[in-house]
Design an enzyme around this catalytic site. Structure first.
Site, PDB file in Angstrom:
ATOM      1  N   TYR A   1       0.666  -1.231  -0.066  1.00  0.00           N
ATOM      2  CA  TYR A   1       0.017  -0.173  -0.056  1.00  0.00           C
ATOM      3  C   TYR A   1       0.889   1.390   0.012  1.00  0.00           C
ATOM      4  CZ  TYR A   1      -4.272  -2.710  -0.089  1.00  0.00           C
ATOM      5  OH  TYR A   1      -5.120  -3.410  -0.433  1.00  0.00           O
TER       6      TYR A   1
ATOM      7  N   ARG B   1       1.659   1.690  -3.438  1.00  0.00           N
ATOM      8  CA  ARG B   1       0.565   2.419  -4.271  1.00  0.00           C
ATOM      9  C   ARG B   1       0.353   3.780  -3.959  1.00  0.00           C
ATOM     10  NH1 ARG B   1      -4.099  -1.626  -3.821  1.00  0.00           N
ATOM     11  NH2 ARG B   1      -5.257  -0.268  -5.345  1.00  0.00           N
TER      12      ARG B   1
ATOM     13  N   HIS C   1     -14.550   2.133  -1.805  1.00  0.00           N
ATOM     14  CA  HIS C   1     -13.460   1.282  -1.427  1.00  0.00           C
ATOM     15  C   HIS C   1     -12.548   2.012  -0.510  1.00  0.00           C
ATOM     16  CE1 HIS C   1     -14.682  -1.493  -4.981  1.00  0.00           C
ATOM     17  NE2 HIS C   1     -15.621  -1.533  -3.951  1.00  0.00           N
TER      18      HIS C   1
ATOM     19  N   CYS D   1      -7.143   2.184  13.297  1.00  0.00           N
ATOM     20  CA  CYS D   1      -6.505   1.442  14.192  1.00  0.00           C
ATOM     21  C   CYS D   1      -7.293   0.034  14.028  1.00  0.00           C
ATOM     22  CB  CYS D   1      -6.699   2.078  15.548  1.00  0.00           C
ATOM     23  SG  CYS D   1      -5.788   1.236  16.604  1.00  0.00           S
TER      24      CYS D   1
ATOM     25  N   CYS E   1      -8.646   0.173  18.370  1.00  0.00           N
ATOM     26  CA  CYS E   1      -9.536   1.281  18.737  1.00  0.00           C
ATOM     27  C   CYS E   1     -10.100   2.044  17.354  1.00  0.00           C
ATOM     28  CB  CYS E   1      -8.631   2.191  19.504  1.00  0.00           C
ATOM     29  SG  CYS E   1      -7.763   3.410  18.848  1.00  0.00           S
TER      30      CYS E   1
ATOM     31  N   CYS F   1      -0.896   3.182  15.865  1.00  0.00           N
ATOM     32  CA  CYS F   1      -2.028   4.067  16.362  1.00  0.00           C
ATOM     33  C   CYS F   1      -1.535   5.155  17.406  1.00  0.00           C
ATOM     34  CB  CYS F   1      -2.952   3.307  17.000  1.00  0.00           C
ATOM     35  SG  CYS F   1      -4.242   4.416  17.649  1.00  0.00           S
TER      36      CYS F   1
ATOM     37  N   CYS G   1      -3.374   4.122  20.825  1.00  0.00           N
ATOM     38  CA  CYS G   1      -3.386   3.198  21.783  1.00  0.00           C
ATOM     39  C   CYS G   1      -2.092   2.175  21.135  1.00  0.00           C
ATOM     40  CB  CYS G   1      -4.631   2.237  21.716  1.00  0.00           C
ATOM     41  SG  CYS G   1      -4.605   1.324  19.921  1.00  0.00           S
TER      42      CYS G   1
HETATM   43  C1  BV8 Z   1     -18.108  -8.467   0.048  1.00  0.00           C
HETATM   44  C2  BV8 Z   1      -9.987  -1.614  -2.490  1.00  0.00           C
HETATM   45  C3  BV8 Z   1     -18.825  -9.626   1.517  1.00  0.00           C
HETATM   46  C4  BV8 Z   1      -8.751  -2.566  -2.206  1.00  0.00           C
HETATM   47  C5  BV8 Z   1     -11.173  -3.045  -3.917  1.00  0.00           C
HETATM   48  C6  BV8 Z   1     -15.011 -14.996  -3.654  1.00  0.00           C
HETATM   49  C7  BV8 Z   1     -14.337 -15.186  -2.489  1.00  0.00           C
HETATM   50  C8  BV8 Z   1     -14.211 -13.660  -1.675  1.00  0.00           C
HETATM   51  C9  BV8 Z   1     -15.077 -12.684  -2.014  1.00  0.00           C
HETATM   52  C10 BV8 Z   1     -15.862 -12.864  -3.251  1.00  0.00           C
HETATM   53  C11 BV8 Z   1     -15.897 -14.155  -3.828  1.00  0.00           C
HETATM   54  N1  BV8 Z   1     -16.725 -13.968  -4.961  1.00  0.00           N
HETATM   55  C12 BV8 Z   1     -17.270 -12.565  -4.958  1.00  0.00           C
HETATM   56  C13 BV8 Z   1     -16.990 -11.947  -3.530  1.00  0.00           C
HETATM   57  C14 BV8 Z   1     -17.253 -10.668  -3.335  1.00  0.00           C
HETATM   58  C15 BV8 Z   1     -16.178  -9.892  -3.750  1.00  0.00           C
HETATM   59  C16 BV8 Z   1     -16.017  -9.799  -5.206  1.00  0.00           C
HETATM   60  O1  BV8 Z   1     -16.818  -8.971  -5.928  1.00  0.00           O
HETATM   61  N2  BV8 Z   1     -15.107 -10.365  -5.934  1.00  0.00           N
HETATM   62  C17 BV8 Z   1     -15.067 -10.432  -7.311  1.00  0.00           C
HETATM   63  C18 BV8 Z   1     -13.614 -10.428  -7.824  1.00  0.00           C
HETATM   64  C19 BV8 Z   1     -15.771 -11.465  -7.822  1.00  0.00           C
HETATM   65  N3  BV8 Z   1     -16.524  -8.724  -3.321  1.00  0.00           N
HETATM   66  C20 BV8 Z   1     -16.058  -8.153  -2.064  1.00  0.00           C
HETATM   67  O2  BV8 Z   1     -15.152  -8.835  -1.501  1.00  0.00           O
HETATM   68  C21 BV8 Z   1     -16.607  -7.117  -1.368  1.00  0.00           C
HETATM   69  N4  BV8 Z   1     -16.960  -7.132   0.043  1.00  0.00           N
HETATM   70  O3  BV8 Z   1     -18.472  -8.847  -0.791  1.00  0.00           O
HETATM   71  O4  BV8 Z   1     -17.945  -8.522   1.463  1.00  0.00           O
HETATM   72  C22 BV8 Z   1     -19.657  -9.440   2.982  1.00  0.00           C
HETATM   73  C23 BV8 Z   1     -21.104  -9.063   2.372  1.00  0.00           C
HETATM   74  C24 BV8 Z   1     -22.036  -8.696   3.631  1.00  0.00           C
HETATM   75  C25 BV8 Z   1     -21.455  -8.530   4.696  1.00  0.00           C
HETATM   76  C26 BV8 Z   1     -19.979  -8.850   4.939  1.00  0.00           C
HETATM   77  C27 BV8 Z   1     -19.203  -9.166   4.004  1.00  0.00           C
HETATM   78  C28 BV8 Z   1     -15.323  -5.839  -1.269  1.00  0.00           C
HETATM   79  C29 BV8 Z   1     -14.930  -5.350  -2.538  1.00  0.00           C
HETATM   80  C30 BV8 Z   1     -13.954  -4.409  -2.392  1.00  0.00           C
HETATM   81  C31 BV8 Z   1     -12.543  -5.002  -2.797  1.00  0.00           C
HETATM   82  N5  BV8 Z   1     -11.602  -3.961  -2.822  1.00  0.00           N
HETATM   83  N6  BV8 Z   1     -10.389  -2.094  -3.718  1.00  0.00           N
HETATM   84  C32 BV8 Z   1      -7.498  -2.064  -2.981  1.00  0.00           C
HETATM   85  O5  BV8 Z   1      -7.632  -1.431  -4.117  1.00  0.00           O
HETATM   86  O6  BV8 Z   1      -6.364  -2.268  -2.667  1.00  0.00           O
HETATM   87  S1  BV8 Z   1     -11.713  -3.578  -5.390  1.00  0.00           S
HETATM   88  C33 BV8 Z   1     -10.531  -3.515  -6.508  1.00  0.00           C
HETATM   89  O7  BV8 Z   1     -10.637  -4.354  -7.518  1.00  0.00           O
HETATM   90  C34 BV8 Z   1     -10.738  -2.036  -7.077  1.00  0.00           C
HETATM   91  O8  BV8 Z   1     -11.214  -1.128  -6.294  1.00  0.00           O
HETATM   92  C35 BV8 Z   1     -11.412  -2.492  -8.319  1.00  0.00           C
HETATM   93  O9  BV8 Z   1     -12.812  -2.122  -8.219  1.00  0.00           O
HETATM   94  C36 BV8 Z   1     -11.475  -3.947  -8.345  1.00  0.00           C
HETATM   95  C37 BV8 Z   1     -10.969  -4.263  -9.680  1.00  0.00           C
HETATM   96  O10 BV8 Z   1      -9.860  -3.797  -9.938  1.00  0.00           O
HETATM   97  P1  BV8 Z   1      -9.464  -3.532 -11.652  1.00  0.00           P
HETATM   98  O11 BV8 Z   1      -9.815  -4.658 -12.551  1.00  0.00           O
HETATM   99  O12 BV8 Z   1      -7.893  -3.039 -11.670  1.00  0.00           O
HETATM  100  O13 BV8 Z   1     -10.335  -2.486 -11.915  1.00  0.00           O
HETATM  101  P2  BV8 Z   1     -11.516  -2.609 -12.666  1.00  0.00           P
HETATM  102  O14 BV8 Z   1     -12.255  -3.775 -12.209  1.00  0.00           O
HETATM  103  O15 BV8 Z   1     -12.286  -1.314 -12.435  1.00  0.00           O
HETATM  104  O16 BV8 Z   1     -10.884  -3.131 -14.287  1.00  0.00           O
HETATM  105  C38 BV8 Z   1     -10.030  -2.164 -15.020  1.00  0.00           C
HETATM  106  C39 BV8 Z   1     -10.934  -1.736 -16.270  1.00  0.00           C
HETATM  107  O17 BV8 Z   1     -10.721  -0.593 -16.879  1.00  0.00           O
HETATM  108  C40 BV8 Z   1     -11.024  -2.982 -17.119  1.00  0.00           C
HETATM  109  O18 BV8 Z   1     -12.531  -3.037 -17.599  1.00  0.00           O
HETATM  110  C41 BV8 Z   1     -10.135  -2.362 -18.322  1.00  0.00           C
HETATM  111  O19 BV8 Z   1     -10.464  -2.794 -19.676  1.00  0.00           O
HETATM  112  C42 BV8 Z   1     -10.506  -0.833 -18.212  1.00  0.00           C
HETATM  113  N7  BV8 Z   1      -9.605  -0.006 -18.700  1.00  0.00           N
HETATM  114  C43 BV8 Z   1      -8.003  -0.020 -18.613  1.00  0.00           C
HETATM  115  N8  BV8 Z   1      -7.490   0.884 -19.141  1.00  0.00           N
HETATM  116  C44 BV8 Z   1      -8.429   1.682 -19.398  1.00  0.00           C
HETATM  117  C45 BV8 Z   1      -9.696   1.202 -19.282  1.00  0.00           C
HETATM  118  N9  BV8 Z   1     -10.793   1.905 -19.570  1.00  0.00           N
HETATM  119  C46 BV8 Z   1     -10.776   3.115 -20.047  1.00  0.00           C
HETATM  120  N10 BV8 Z   1      -9.384   3.689 -20.267  1.00  0.00           N
HETATM  121  C47 BV8 Z   1      -8.386   3.133 -20.010  1.00  0.00           C
HETATM  122  N11 BV8 Z   1      -7.378   3.655 -20.136  1.00  0.00           N
HETATM  123 ZN    ZN Z   2      -5.599   2.557  18.504  1.00  0.00          ZN
END
Ligand code: BV8
Ligand code: ZN
Length: 291
Positions: free
Chosen positions: A77, A80, A131, A139, A142, A184, A187
């Site tokens: 991170y 990034r 996201h 933290c 806390c 943190c 804490c």
């Molecule tokens: C949740 C922050 C449950 C972090 C991100 C199996 C196991 C575990 C989980 C799951 C599973 N199956 C499904 C899930 C749920 C999962 C999910 O959806 N997985 C997907 C992969 C199947 N979702 C979650 O886990 C979410 N939480 O469901 O919790 C829950 C529910 C209820 C109660 C409690 C718990 C949380 C999801 C958030 C994850 N965090 N980001 C970090 O960034 O480090 S997501 C992260 O990846 C990005 O934010 C982005 O959204 C995503 C994909 O990344 P990229 O592919 O790079 O980006 P993107 O998808 O946007 O694609 C790029 C696009 O741009 C492409 O289409 C490309 O063609 C295009 N492009 C490229 N260049 C250009 C362009 N377009 C125009 N111009 C250009 N120049």
């Molecule tokens: Zn703390």
């Protein structure tokens, strides 16, 4: 054929029908992803940039990875953060910010954590990051949270000699003691990036704000959504991608801006009758089509 990232290939009919619809739209929603920042040099998750050193980013953006090796995940991170800090917002970020200033009823849902929309001057009332942010930490014990910490590196322990590229696996990462990781101030427990990892739920306030906008709580004309822009996202990550469904259900027409045709398998990413699909680099397409 014209190069993919020129806008010359937009058919005049598509351009006309889209700009006509945009002009007459008041409630416009956008879902933006990593592709929006690609032109700023920020690697996407799914594309070639999907790897950092020998690791698949998707496996590092998880609570398990952090629990197992917080120093490794923090250096991912921190790297990034550095990339985002040296990057500049591109013309797509600016075009979205300009649209927000013209259309008060516009809301951008951002999946990105790079802060580039904000640096492009996107009004806070017209954007909701779902996201988290690279520049917020919280933290592990806390309730302490910090926002807008732009220190680079975040802590001295992440300092690397000039010639070492943290993203290149040929440079071994130095082991960092837990005590030297971000701690943190309240804490002393370990801080973590304030981002939503896979398997974690989105922040309640973020979801509530987007849901209220989608429902049209504060709108005279109720929940109708005129147009949804889907920009630079593979629309495979839920629940963010689910907002495309929600917008369709409220009558929105969908315009997809992407380098590639949406993959067929993801239902939300599949184009439907009446959708617009503009293929190319968002930083070229948006300034043209949103003006
Ligand atoms: C949740 C922050 C449950 C972090 C991100 C199996 C196991 C575990 C989980 C799951 C599973 N199956 C499904 C899930 C749920 C999962 C999910 O959806 N997985 C997907 C992969 C199947 N979702 C979650 O886990 C979410 N939480 O469901 O919790 C829950 C529910 C209820 C109660 C409690 C718990 C949380 C999801 C958030 C994850 N965090 N980001 C970090 O960034 O480090 S997501 C992260 O990846 C990005 O934010 C982005 O959204 C995503 C994909 O990344 P990229 O592919 O790079 O980006 P993107 O998808 O946007 O694609 C790029 C696009 O741009 C492409 O289409 C490309 O063609 C295009 N492009 C490229 N260049 C250009 C362009 N377009 C125009 N111009 C250009 N120049
Ligand atoms: Zn703390």
């Amino acid at each position: 054929p014209t190069p993919v990232n020129s806008t010359a290939e937009i058919s005049p009919e598509d351009r006309a029908s889209f700009t006509e619809h945009l002009k007459s739209s008041t409630r416009v929603l956008a879902l933006v992803g990593a592709g929006l920042s690609a032109a700023s040099g920020i690697p996407t998750f799914r594309g070639a940039g999907g790897f950092w050193r020998e690791y698949d980013c998707m496996t590092l953006a998880t609570p398990r990875a952090f629990a197992k090796d917080p120093a490794l995940v923090w250096q991912f991170y921190n790297y990034r953060r550095h990339c985002a800090l040296v990057a500049e917002p591109n013309r797509a970020h600016v075009a979205l910010a300009e649209l927000a200033k013209k259309k008060p009823g516009f809301l951008a849902i951002s999946q990105n954590i790079d802060g580039l929309c904000q640096r492009a001057g996107h009004p806070p009332e017209n954007i909701q990051s779902v996201h988290g942010s690279l520049f917020s930490s919280r933290c592990t014990e806390c309730a302490y949270v910090e926002h807008d910490n732009f220190a680079d590196p975040l802590v001295p322990a992440f300092e690397l000699p000039e010639h070492v590229d943290a993203a290149d696996a040929k440079f071994p990462l130095k082991p960092i003691p837990l005590s030297a990781l971000p701690r943190c101030p309240a804490c002393r427990a370990l801080l973590r990036p304030d981002v939503v990892w896979f398997g974690e739920s989105l922040a309640v306030d973020a979801v509530a704000r987007v849901d209220a906008w989608v429902r049209g709580d504060s709108e005279a004309d109720g929940a109708k959504i005129d147009l949804m822009l889907v920009v630079g996202t593979s629309a495979l990550v839920y629940p963010a991608a689910g907002y495309i469904h929600a917008a369709r259900a409220r009558g929105a027409r969908i315009a997809v801006f992407n380098m590639e045709q949406p993959e067929e398998e993801g239902s939300t990413s599949r184009l439907k009758e009446g959708d617009w699909f503009f293929q190319g680099d968002a930083s070229k397409l948006l300034p043209e089509l949103l003006k």
